[in-house]
Design a protein around this motif. Structure first.
Motif, PDB file in Angstrom:
ATOM      1  N   GLU A   1       0.836  -1.209   0.000  1.00 46.03           N
ATOM      2  CA  GLU A   1       0.000   0.000   0.000  1.00 46.03           C
ATOM      3  C   GLU A   1       0.870   1.258   0.000  1.00 46.03           C
ATOM      4  OE1 GLU A   1      -2.879   2.472   3.066  1.00 46.03           O
ATOM      5  OE2 GLU A   1      -2.618   0.327   3.395  1.00 46.03           O
ATOM      6  N   LEU A   2       1.923   1.259   0.802  1.00 47.23           N
ATOM      7  CA  LEU A   2       2.811   2.417   0.864  1.00 47.23           C
ATOM      8  C   LEU A   2       3.493   2.646  -0.485  1.00 47.23           C
ATOM      9  CD1 LEU A   2       4.072   4.650   2.527  1.00 47.23           C
ATOM     10  CD2 LEU A   2       5.811   3.020   3.279  1.00 47.23           C
ATOM     11  N   GLY A   3       3.923   1.577  -1.139  1.00 45.40           N
ATOM     12  CA  GLY A   3       4.538   1.703  -2.456  1.00 45.40           C
ATOM     13  C   GLY A   3       3.571   2.248  -3.488  1.00 45.40           C
ATOM     14  N   ARG A   4       2.319   1.780  -3.429  1.00 46.68           N
ATOM     15  CA  ARG A   4       1.290   2.266  -4.349  1.00 46.68           C
ATOM     16  C   ARG A   4       1.036   3.765  -4.129  1.00 46.68           C
ATOM     17  NH1 ARG A   4      -1.594  -1.852  -4.485  1.00 46.68           N
ATOM     18  NH2 ARG A   4      -2.505  -1.673  -2.412  1.00 46.68           N
ATOM     19  N   ARG A   5       0.952   4.176  -2.873  1.00 49.30           N
ATOM     20  CA  ARG A   5       0.736   5.600  -2.577  1.00 49.30           C
ATOM     21  C   ARG A   5       1.905   6.447  -3.068  1.00 49.30           C
ATOM     22  NH1 ARG A   5      -1.578   6.110   3.586  1.00 49.30           N
ATOM     23  NH2 ARG A   5      -3.456   4.847   3.308  1.00 49.30           N
ATOM     24  N   ALA A   6       3.118   5.961  -2.845  1.00 50.31           N
ATOM     25  CA  ALA A   6       4.308   6.707  -3.280  1.00 50.31           C
ATOM     26  C   ALA A   6       4.362   6.813  -4.793  1.00 50.31           C
ATOM     27  CB  ALA A   6       5.568   6.029  -2.743  1.00 50.31           C
ATOM     28  N   ALA A   7       4.056   5.711  -5.479  1.00 47.86           N
ATOM     29  CA  ALA A   7       4.060   5.733  -6.948  1.00 47.86           C
ATOM     30  C   ALA A   7       3.015   6.702  -7.471  1.00 47.86           C
ATOM     31  CB  ALA A   7       3.809   4.328  -7.492  1.00 47.86           C
ATOM     32  N   ASN A   8       1.825   6.678  -6.896  1.00 52.54           N
ATOM     33  CA  ASN A   8       0.769   7.605  -7.329  1.00 52.54           C
ATOM     34  C   ASN A   8       1.157   9.055  -7.070  1.00 52.54           C
ATOM     35  OD1 ASN A   8      -0.913   5.603  -8.296  1.00 52.54           O
ATOM     36  ND2 ASN A   8      -2.013   5.362  -6.369  1.00 52.54           N
TER      37      ASN A   8
ATOM     38  N   VAL B   1       4.385  11.064   1.500  1.00 54.00           N
ATOM     39  CA  VAL B   1       3.437   9.957   1.528  1.00 54.00           C
ATOM     40  C   VAL B   1       3.365   9.460   2.962  1.00 54.00           C
ATOM     41  CG1 VAL B   1       2.925   7.653   0.669  1.00 54.00           C
ATOM     42  CG2 VAL B   1       3.964   9.340  -0.852  1.00 54.00           C
ATOM     43  N   ARG B   2       2.186   9.464   3.504  1.00 59.31           N
ATOM     44  CA  ARG B   2       2.016   9.044   4.891  1.00 59.31           C
ATOM     45  C   ARG B   2       1.642   7.575   4.956  1.00 59.31           C
ATOM     46  NH1 ARG B   2       1.670  13.333   8.550  1.00 59.31           N
ATOM     47  NH2 ARG B   2       1.532  15.330   7.492  1.00 59.31           N
ATOM     48  N   LEU B   3       2.230   6.928   5.924  1.00 61.57           N
ATOM     49  CA  LEU B   3       1.908   5.531   6.167  1.00 61.57           C
ATOM     50  C   LEU B   3       0.547   5.467   6.826  1.00 61.57           C
ATOM     51  CD1 LEU B   3       2.876   2.594   6.189  1.00 61.57           C
ATOM     52  CD2 LEU B   3       3.863   3.015   8.418  1.00 61.57           C
ATOM     53  N   GLY B   4      -0.311   4.642   6.295  1.00 60.05           N
ATOM     54  CA  GLY B   4      -1.647   4.494   6.861  1.00 60.05           C
ATOM     55  C   GLY B   4      -1.603   3.746   8.176  1.00 60.05           C
ATOM     56  N   SER B   5      -2.124   2.571   8.169  1.00 60.77           N
ATOM     57  CA  SER B   5      -2.170   1.790   9.402  1.00 60.77           C
ATOM     58  C   SER B   5      -1.068   0.744   9.407  1.00 60.77           C
ATOM     59  CB  SER B   5      -3.536   1.099   9.510  1.00 60.77           C
ATOM     60  OG  SER B   5      -3.704   0.220   8.413  1.00 60.77           O
ATOM     61  N   PHE B   6      -0.833   0.194  10.561  1.00 60.23           N
ATOM     62  CA  PHE B   6       0.110  -0.902  10.705  1.00 60.23           C
ATOM     63  C   PHE B   6      -0.449  -1.848  11.747  1.00 60.23           C
ATOM     64  CE2 PHE B   6       1.386   2.359  13.677  1.00 60.23           C
ATOM     65  CZ  PHE B   6       1.604   1.657  14.855  1.00 60.23           C
ATOM     66  N   GLN B   7       0.084  -3.044  11.786  1.00 62.53           N
ATOM     67  CA  GLN B   7      -0.348  -4.053  12.756  1.00 62.53           C
ATOM     68  C   GLN B   7       0.837  -4.427  13.637  1.00 62.53           C
ATOM     69  OE1 GLN B   7      -3.508  -5.281  12.919  1.00 62.53           O
ATOM     70  NE2 GLN B   7      -4.123  -3.987  11.217  1.00 62.53           N
ATOM     71  N   ILE B   8       0.536  -4.854  14.831  1.00 60.34           N
ATOM     72  CA  ILE B   8       1.564  -5.410  15.706  1.00 60.34           C
ATOM     73  C   ILE B   8       1.254  -6.885  15.890  1.00 60.34           C
ATOM     74  CG2 ILE B   8       2.597  -5.410  17.996  1.00 60.34           C
ATOM     75  CD1 ILE B   8       2.116  -2.403  18.086  1.00 60.34           C
TER      76      ILE B   8
END
Length: 93
Positions: free
Chosen positions: A54-61, A76-83
Motif C-alpha cells: 500500500e505504501l509503495g502504491r501511494r508513493a508511486a501515485n 506519503v504518509r503511512l496508513g495503518s500498521f499491525q503489531i
C-alpha cells in the motif's frame, strides 16, 4: 527492546540469554520489521507489520501526480500498521 529488524532482535535475545535473562519474563523484544525468521525463532519474535504494498502504491501515485502536474511531490504518509504480538513480549500489545 525495540530492534530495527528480526536479525537484530534475534541477537538481542541471544545476548539476553547469555547473561541469564529470560525473554518475555525479564525482557520484552519486538522488531520493527517482520520476517519469516520472527516466526521460526524461539520464542517467536513480536513484530510491527507495515503495509509495504500500500505504501509503495501511494508513493508511486504521488510521484506520477507530481510528474504530470509539474508540482513538488508531497510526503506519503503511512496508513495503518499491525503489531504481531508473539512470545517475545511479556504483555500482549
Amino acid at each position: 527492546v525495540c530492534a530495527a529488524n528480526t536479525t537484530i532482535a534475534s541477537g538481542v535475545i541471544a545476548g539476553a540469554r547469555s547473561i541469564g535473562l529470560e525473554v518475555s519474563g525479564d525482557l520484552s523484544v519486538i522488531s520493527l520489521l517482520d520476517s519469516p525468521l520472527a516466526l521460526m525463532h524461539v520464542p517467536a519474535i513480536s513484530a510491527v507489520q507495515f503495509p509495504f504494498e500500500e505504501l509503495g502504491r501511494r508513493a508511486a501515485n504521488a510521484l506520477i501526480d507530481a510528474i504530470e502536474t509539474g508540482s513538488e511531490m508531497e510526503n506519503v504518509r503511512l496508513g495503518s500498521f499491525q503489531i504481531a504480538a508473539r512470545n517475545s513480549v511479556a504483555a500482549k500489545l
